[in-house]
Write a protein that holds these residues in place. Structure first.
Motif, PDB file in Angstrom:
ATOM      1  N   ASN A 485       0.847  -1.175   0.000  1.00 29.20           N
ATOM      2  CA  ASN A 485       0.000   0.000   0.000  1.00 29.20           C
ATOM      3  C   ASN A 485       0.884   1.227   0.000  1.00 29.20           C
ATOM      4  O   ASN A 485       1.739   1.369   0.873  1.00 29.20           O
ATOM      5  CB  ASN A 485      -0.874  -0.024   1.256  1.00 29.20           C
ATOM      6  CG  ASN A 485      -2.283   0.402   0.896  1.00 29.20           C
ATOM      7  OD1 ASN A 485      -2.496   1.088  -0.107  1.00 29.20           O
ATOM      8  ND2 ASN A 485      -3.237  -0.006   1.705  1.00 29.20           N
ATOM      9  N   HIS A 486       0.703   2.084  -0.947  1.00 30.44           N
ATOM     10  CA  HIS A 486       1.522   3.291  -1.013  1.00 30.44           C
ATOM     11  C   HIS A 486       0.659   4.465  -0.607  1.00 30.44           C
ATOM     12  O   HIS A 486      -0.382   4.711  -1.198  1.00 30.44           O
ATOM     13  CB  HIS A 486       2.053   3.470  -2.442  1.00 30.44           C
ATOM     14  CG  HIS A 486       2.901   4.686  -2.588  1.00 30.44           C
ATOM     15  ND1 HIS A 486       4.142   4.788  -2.011  1.00 30.44           N
ATOM     16  CD2 HIS A 486       2.676   5.859  -3.209  1.00 30.44           C
ATOM     17  CE1 HIS A 486       4.647   5.972  -2.290  1.00 30.44           C
ATOM     18  NE2 HIS A 486       3.774   6.640  -3.011  1.00 30.44           N
ATOM     19  N   ASN A 487       1.097   5.178   0.434  1.00 31.98           N
ATOM     20  CA  ASN A 487       0.206   6.242   0.903  1.00 31.98           C
ATOM     21  C   ASN A 487       0.674   7.647   0.546  1.00 31.98           C
ATOM     22  O   ASN A 487       0.436   8.600   1.271  1.00 31.98           O
ATOM     23  CB  ASN A 487      -0.084   6.102   2.397  1.00 31.98           C
ATOM     24  CG  ASN A 487       1.200   5.850   3.172  1.00 31.98           C
ATOM     25  OD1 ASN A 487       2.270   6.244   2.710  1.00 31.98           O
ATOM     26  ND2 ASN A 487       1.099   5.193   4.308  1.00 31.98           N
ATOM     27  N   GLY A 488       1.358   7.752  -0.579  1.00 30.02           N
ATOM     28  CA  GLY A 488       1.601   9.086  -1.133  1.00 30.02           C
ATOM     29  C   GLY A 488       2.985   9.641  -0.960  1.00 30.02           C
ATOM     30  O   GLY A 488       3.235  10.774  -1.336  1.00 30.02           O
ATOM     31  N   GLY A 489       3.923   8.863  -0.414  1.00 28.13           N
ATOM     32  CA  GLY A 489       5.291   9.348  -0.285  1.00 28.13           C
ATOM     33  C   GLY A 489       5.979   9.488  -1.640  1.00 28.13           C
ATOM     34  O   GLY A 489       5.422   9.150  -2.676  1.00 28.13           O
ATOM     35  N   LYS A 490       7.201   9.980  -1.616  1.00 31.20           N
ATOM     36  CA  LYS A 490       7.938  10.218  -2.862  1.00 31.20           C
ATOM     37  C   LYS A 490       8.633   8.964  -3.373  1.00 31.20           C
ATOM     38  O   LYS A 490       9.024   8.886  -4.525  1.00 31.20           O
ATOM     39  CB  LYS A 490       8.959  11.332  -2.643  1.00 31.20           C
ATOM     40  CG  LYS A 490       8.259  12.662  -2.335  1.00 31.20           C
ATOM     41  CD  LYS A 490       9.184  13.821  -2.449  1.00 31.20           C
ATOM     42  CE  LYS A 490       8.472  15.168  -2.406  1.00 31.20           C
ATOM     43  NZ  LYS A 490       7.197  15.212  -1.681  1.00 31.20           N
ATOM     44  N   LYS A 491       8.805   7.977  -2.461  1.00 30.97           N
ATOM     45  CA  LYS A 491       9.496   6.756  -2.862  1.00 30.97           C
ATOM     46  C   LYS A 491       8.579   5.551  -2.702  1.00 30.97           C
ATOM     47  O   LYS A 491       7.717   5.546  -1.825  1.00 30.97           O
ATOM     48  CB  LYS A 491      10.723   6.524  -1.974  1.00 30.97           C
ATOM     49  CG  LYS A 491      11.832   7.536  -2.192  1.00 30.97           C
ATOM     50  CD  LYS A 491      13.005   7.189  -1.298  1.00 30.97           C
ATOM     51  CE  LYS A 491      14.131   8.197  -1.461  1.00 30.97           C
ATOM     52  NZ  LYS A 491      15.248   7.897  -0.551  1.00 30.97           N
ATOM     53  N   ILE A 492       8.831   4.556  -3.510  1.00 33.40           N
ATOM     54  CA  ILE A 492       8.139   3.287  -3.337  1.00 33.40           C
ATOM     55  C   ILE A 492       9.223   2.228  -3.148  1.00 33.40           C
ATOM     56  O   ILE A 492      10.240   2.240  -3.844  1.00 33.40           O
ATOM     57  CB  ILE A 492       7.184   3.018  -4.524  1.00 33.40           C
ATOM     58  CG1 ILE A 492       6.247   1.859  -4.214  1.00 33.40           C
ATOM     59  CG2 ILE A 492       7.905   2.788  -5.825  1.00 33.40           C
ATOM     60  CD1 ILE A 492       5.029   1.821  -5.125  1.00 33.40           C
ATOM     61  N   LYS A 493       9.031   1.366  -2.146  1.00 31.16           N
ATOM     62  CA  LYS A 493      10.105   0.432  -1.764  1.00 31.16           C
ATOM     63  C   LYS A 493       9.564  -0.983  -1.594  1.00 31.16           C
ATOM     64  O   LYS A 493       8.396  -1.154  -1.238  1.00 31.16           O
ATOM     65  CB  LYS A 493      10.696   0.812  -0.405  1.00 31.16           C
ATOM     66  CG  LYS A 493      11.273   2.183  -0.327  1.00 31.16           C
ATOM     67  CD  LYS A 493      11.642   2.488   1.127  1.00 31.16           C
ATOM     68  CE  LYS A 493      11.849   3.985   1.285  1.00 31.16           C
ATOM     69  NZ  LYS A 493      12.145   4.372   2.653  1.00 31.16           N
TER      70      LYS A 493
END
Ligand SMILES: [Zn+2]
Length: 512
Positions: A485-493
């Motif tokens: 789940n990506h909640n809007g940060g600049k990075k995806i990890k």
């Protein structure tokens, strides 16, 4: 009154007027039709014709290459309520198409086209068109270009004129204010003019590339696409099968002596020279259709090109098979690199820096499966969508909707491998040396100038597998490893934990 008398006379003798054949329209082609028999049986009149398709002109560049007569596209008038039998000479009849309005086309059924040489049908209208495959004309292309150029991200130019003075339109598709150092793709089609499935397929790729969708926007942000839909406009308009207006098969015209090299090939060479002078061309796709009952890439063997080119083509080919019901691992074909082809021209001029390859759709059915779906415009479109996703993944041009990460931020317990025993992205892959080895992938949206939408992303790993011509099941494909789940940060990890001996290569985040 007089007309009625004639009709009554004809009915009495059991004979009516013969069928009128014509092909004097764009892309139309036939040689002749000869009446073999005409008889009345159980109230239906049956006319049998030997139908001859027309051979292309003799090839001045390669006189030993026999001209083709595959393509036919003609009209029959005076057929209402008659059974017409066509014995197809010079070509084949593998369930070709007919149309009463020259717009909506239907495949002949298996009983109407029973043995690859015969078409037999009772028609319910007076006029019918028959074609080897659904025609895709130059006029149709020019109309579609008018649609495409309405978008800001499409430019129309020309690489020159054909032998008969027809324009060879070139589309340039990209977000003009996008990234610097974009990947470069060149695609051309319709070298062989009978191969209209290839044009329907390429049309869909263009439709999707110019679409106002988030994914298409990403593809245009990261790459520039030069597309020459018709390399052979004269051959298309004039109804040839494989050659240009002079009889030259341009597919194998790239290393012929200057005096027998066509104007069209010279235009293409000059354009491609100008592209290479500006920078690299990352991918060249040469779009065709073939008589074999399968789609394929003609993969250049490593022995005649390089391990890297071979591997890159195999990665792209296997990507194209992902979630694609029309393309199986066994469908690939292999050939030697040759200077006579456009791919050879790239090889001679740019080595393995260009992934240059021919892609083919069939005319008939997919993966040798006669009982499966027969090739239609609808399934060619679905196929084209797979090609475009594969291209985006290969170019790593799909972020933020399909983020293909190649360089892990960190890897503990892995060894870097560069051998040719596996198909992997780029120049290396990783092999775990211990149980629980961890590899961390990060996509930095800020650095890449990409806003990452909030939401769920599926995570896939590239299962780099044995470098076999027919990949093993579960190898050389994306394999799902989880969801985040990506909640809007600049990075995806994502951190992947491997078993001992397990391989790691690229990671793919797909926005749900
Ligand atoms: Zn071809």
């Amino acid at each position: 009154m007089k007309k009625l008398v004639i009709i009554l006379l004809l009915m009495a003798t059991g004979a009516t007027a013969q069928v009128r054949f014509s092909a004097d329209f764009e892309s139309g082609s036939m040689e002749k039709a000869e009446l073999v028999s005409q008889e009345m049986k159980n109230g239906t009149e049956t006319l049998v014709y030997d139908f001859y398709s027309r051979f292309d002109p003799a090839n001045p560049a390669r006189p030993t290459l026999a001209p083709s007569a595959r393509w036919y596209y003609f009209c029959m008038e005076g057929v209402k309520d008659k059974e017409i039998v066509l014995n197809v000479k010079n070509s084949d009849a593998r369930r070709p198409y007919y149309s009463y309005d020259n717009v909506n086309w239907t495949r002949f059924s298996e009983t109407e086209s029973p043995d690859e040489k015969t078409i037999i049908k009772k028609y319910n209208q007076d006029k019918v068109y028959i074609a080897y495959y659904i025609p895709f004309t130059y006029t149709h292309l020019l109309n579609r270009i008018q649609d495409w150029v309405k978008n800001d991200w499409v430019d129309l130019s020309s690489i020159g004129e054909s032998e008969h003075g027809r324009n060879m339109p070139l589309l340039t598709i990209t977000n003009k204010n996008g990234k610097q150092n974009k990947k470069v793709v060149y695609i051309h089609g319709r070298v062989h003019t009978s191969e209209t499935p290839g044009s329907w397929h390429l049309e869909r790729m263009i439709d999707q590339l110019v679409a106002d969708t988030p994914y298409a926007h990403s593809l245009r942000e990261n790459a520039i696409y030069y597309i020459l839909p018709f390399t052979n406009p004269d051959g298309v308009v004039e109804g040839n099968s494989r050659s240009n207006s002079n009889g030259v098969n341009m597919e194998v015209n790239w290393d012929d002596p200057e005096e027998v090299t066509t104007k069209e090939v010279k235009n293409m060479r000059a354009f491609l020279q100008s592209l290479l002078a500006k920078g690299n061309v990352d991918v060249f796709l040469n779009m065709h259709s073939q008589s074999m009952h399968q789609a394929t890439y003609w993969v250049h063997t490593a022995e005649t090109s390089s391990d890297k080119l071979y591997r890159n083509i195999m990665v792209l080919a296997n990507l194209t098979m992902q979630d694609n019901p029309y393309f199986a691992k066994k469908d690939l074909c292999f050939s030697k690199m040759g200077s006579r082809y456009c791919e050879g021209w790239f090889w001679n001029n740019n080595g393995d820096k260009t992934l240059a390859v021919t892609f083919e759709t069939p005319y008939t059915y997919y993966s040798q499966n006669k009982e499966g779906e027969w090739v239609s415009i609808e399934n060619l479109r679905k196929f084209a969508d797979c090609n475009l996703i594969a291209l985006g993944d290969y170019l790593q041009a799909g972020a933020p909707y399909r983020i293909n990460v190649s360089e892990p931020e960190s890897a503990n317990g892995f060894q870097t491998m560069t051998d040719n025993s596996k198909f992997y992205f780029g120049n290396s892959y990783l092999k775990s040396t211990k149980e629980g080895a961890k590899v961390k992938y990060v996509f930095n949206g800020k650095k890449e100038g990409v806003e990452l939408p909030k939401g769920t992303y599926e995570v896939y790993k590239w299962a780099a597998g044995e470098s076999l011509k027919v990949s093993n099941a579960g190898e050389n494909e994306w394999v799902k490893v989880g969801e985040i789940n990506h909640n809007g940060g600049k990075k995806i990890k994502y951190t992947y934990t491997a078993k001992e001996g397990e391989l790691a290569d690229n990671l793919l985040f797909v926005k749900k």
